[in-house]
Design an enzyme around this catalytic site. Structure first.
Site, PDB file in Angstrom:
ATOM      1  N   HIS A  37       0.834  -1.211   0.000  1.00  0.00           N
ATOM      2  CA  HIS A  37       0.000   0.000   0.000  1.00  0.00           C
ATOM      3  C   HIS A  37       0.865   1.256   0.000  1.00  0.00           C
ATOM      4  O   HIS A  37       0.586   2.228  -0.716  1.00  0.00           O
ATOM      5  CB  HIS A  37      -0.892   0.040   1.243  1.00  0.00           C
ATOM      6  CG  HIS A  37      -1.922  -1.031   1.323  1.00  0.00           C
ATOM      7  ND1 HIS A  37      -1.911  -1.998   2.292  1.00  0.00           N
ATOM      8  CD2 HIS A  37      -3.007  -1.294   0.549  1.00  0.00           C
ATOM      9  CE1 HIS A  37      -2.949  -2.801   2.130  1.00  0.00           C
ATOM     10  NE2 HIS A  37      -3.628  -2.397   1.080  1.00  0.00           N
ATOM     11  N   ARG A 188      -4.092  -9.826   4.650  1.00  0.00           N
ATOM     12  CA  ARG A 188      -4.491 -11.157   5.113  1.00  0.00           C
ATOM     13  C   ARG A 188      -3.322 -11.948   5.707  1.00  0.00           C
ATOM     14  O   ARG A 188      -3.530 -12.903   6.458  1.00  0.00           O
ATOM     15  CB  ARG A 188      -5.118 -11.954   3.961  1.00  0.00           C
ATOM     16  CG  ARG A 188      -6.413 -11.356   3.440  1.00  0.00           C
ATOM     17  CD  ARG A 188      -6.879 -12.032   2.166  1.00  0.00           C
ATOM     18  NE  ARG A 188      -8.037 -11.348   1.606  1.00  0.00           N
ATOM     19  CZ  ARG A 188      -9.294 -11.681   1.834  1.00  0.00           C
ATOM     20  NH1 ARG A 188      -9.555 -12.702   2.628  1.00  0.00           N
ATOM     21  NH2 ARG A 188     -10.290 -11.007   1.290  1.00  0.00           N
TER      22      ARG A 188
END
Length: 285
Positions: A37, A188
């Site tokens: 990100h 995740r």
């Protein structure tokens, strides 16, 4: 960096920025930010005058309620990570994105891009992605939107949406950022049990095998071998497909395609991981 939770407030600020002739970059995220990100956000900062990041766990793209509930939410930690590279952090409630009385549906058929891989395995997922991205684009009206290569099918569908609906925003795709052992960075990964995490690089190993063997083995044989490679203790591959990067159709003869990717999804314990690797035509990203 300003953290904003209301649509009207963000639009007020961005209107003033546009009046000053400033360009706007936008990175949509669901939070629990990692280096993948951050690379997208830094790209947005470098290429635009104003950088907007959203943190919104979008309920319409989850086809399993348990997955939605368990999705990590770390707003305070995320704020600290992006403070120096973000001008406006948009962290809205669900009621801001999907208010009662507002039709946020999108009349766009993406079935020709979602018929395989993630489409059948996550019914309704891509409709939810299109819905939320279109809503964000209407709210923010960015010059550029930043997405990661890891979600290959997703960014391909967003690219199609921008083109088909004549949206002037340009899509910028950042290559997948990986851990030292090759595992694609993902929110995740935080949910992986230690021993499972230790072996999760088998996904990268299978993708690398596909790239090495593209011109020496039949694609169907590569796919079959890759699936077997990932069938180790605690790992259950869902699919491994070698596809045309433009239309998501299975590749049989690599010579007939300019852009080829290997895409896979694999359960690692109770966590579902996706990944991909460009096998041919990386310049098309």
């Amino acid at each position: 960096m300003k953290t904003i939770k209301r649509v009207s407030t963000l639009q007020k600020y961005l209107k003033k920025e546009r009046q000053k002739g400033r360009t706007i970059g936008f990175t949509p995220t669901m939070g629990a930010l990692h280096e993948g990100h951050l690379e997208l956000i830094r790209m947005g900062k470098n290429e635009n005058d104003i950088n907007v990041v959203s943190i919104f766990v979008n309920p319409t793209q989850f086809n399993q309620k348990e997955d939605l509930v368990k999705y990590p939410r770390k707003l305070e930690e995320d704020q600290k990570l992006i403070r120096s590279d973000c001008d406006y952090l948009f962290a809205p409630a669900v009621t801001q994105i999907y208010p009662k009385g507002l039709d946020t549906s999108v009349d766009l058929d993406v079935s020709h891009l979602s018929f395989s891989m993630e489409g059948p395995n996550r019914p309704g997922h891509f409709d939810g992605v299109v819905q939320v991205i279109y809503r964000f684009l209407n709210i923010i009206e960015p010059d550029r939107i930043y997405m990661g290569q890891k979600d290959f099918q997703q960014f391909s569908i967003v690219h199609y949406m921008l083109k088909e609906m004549n949206i002037p925003t340009k899509l910028r795709v950042c290559p997948t950022v990986r851990e030292a052992d090759g595992l694609a960075m993902s929110s995740r990964n935080l949910r992986l049990e230690p021993q499972i995490r230790k072996n999760a690089n088998i996904i990268f190993t299978a993708l690398s095998f596909a790239k090495d063997q593209l011109c020496t083995m039949k694609c169907t044989d590569i796919e079959e071998k890759a699936i077997k490679m990932m069938q180790i203790k605690d790992f259950r591959p869902e699919y491994f497909e070698i596809v045309d990067g433009f239309n998501m159709k299975r590749v049989t003869d690599p010579e007939q395609h300019d852009f080829i990717a290997a895409c896979t999804a694999c359960w690692a314990g109770r966590v579902r991981l996706i990944d991909n690797m460009i096998l041919k035509g990386a310049e098309h990203i």
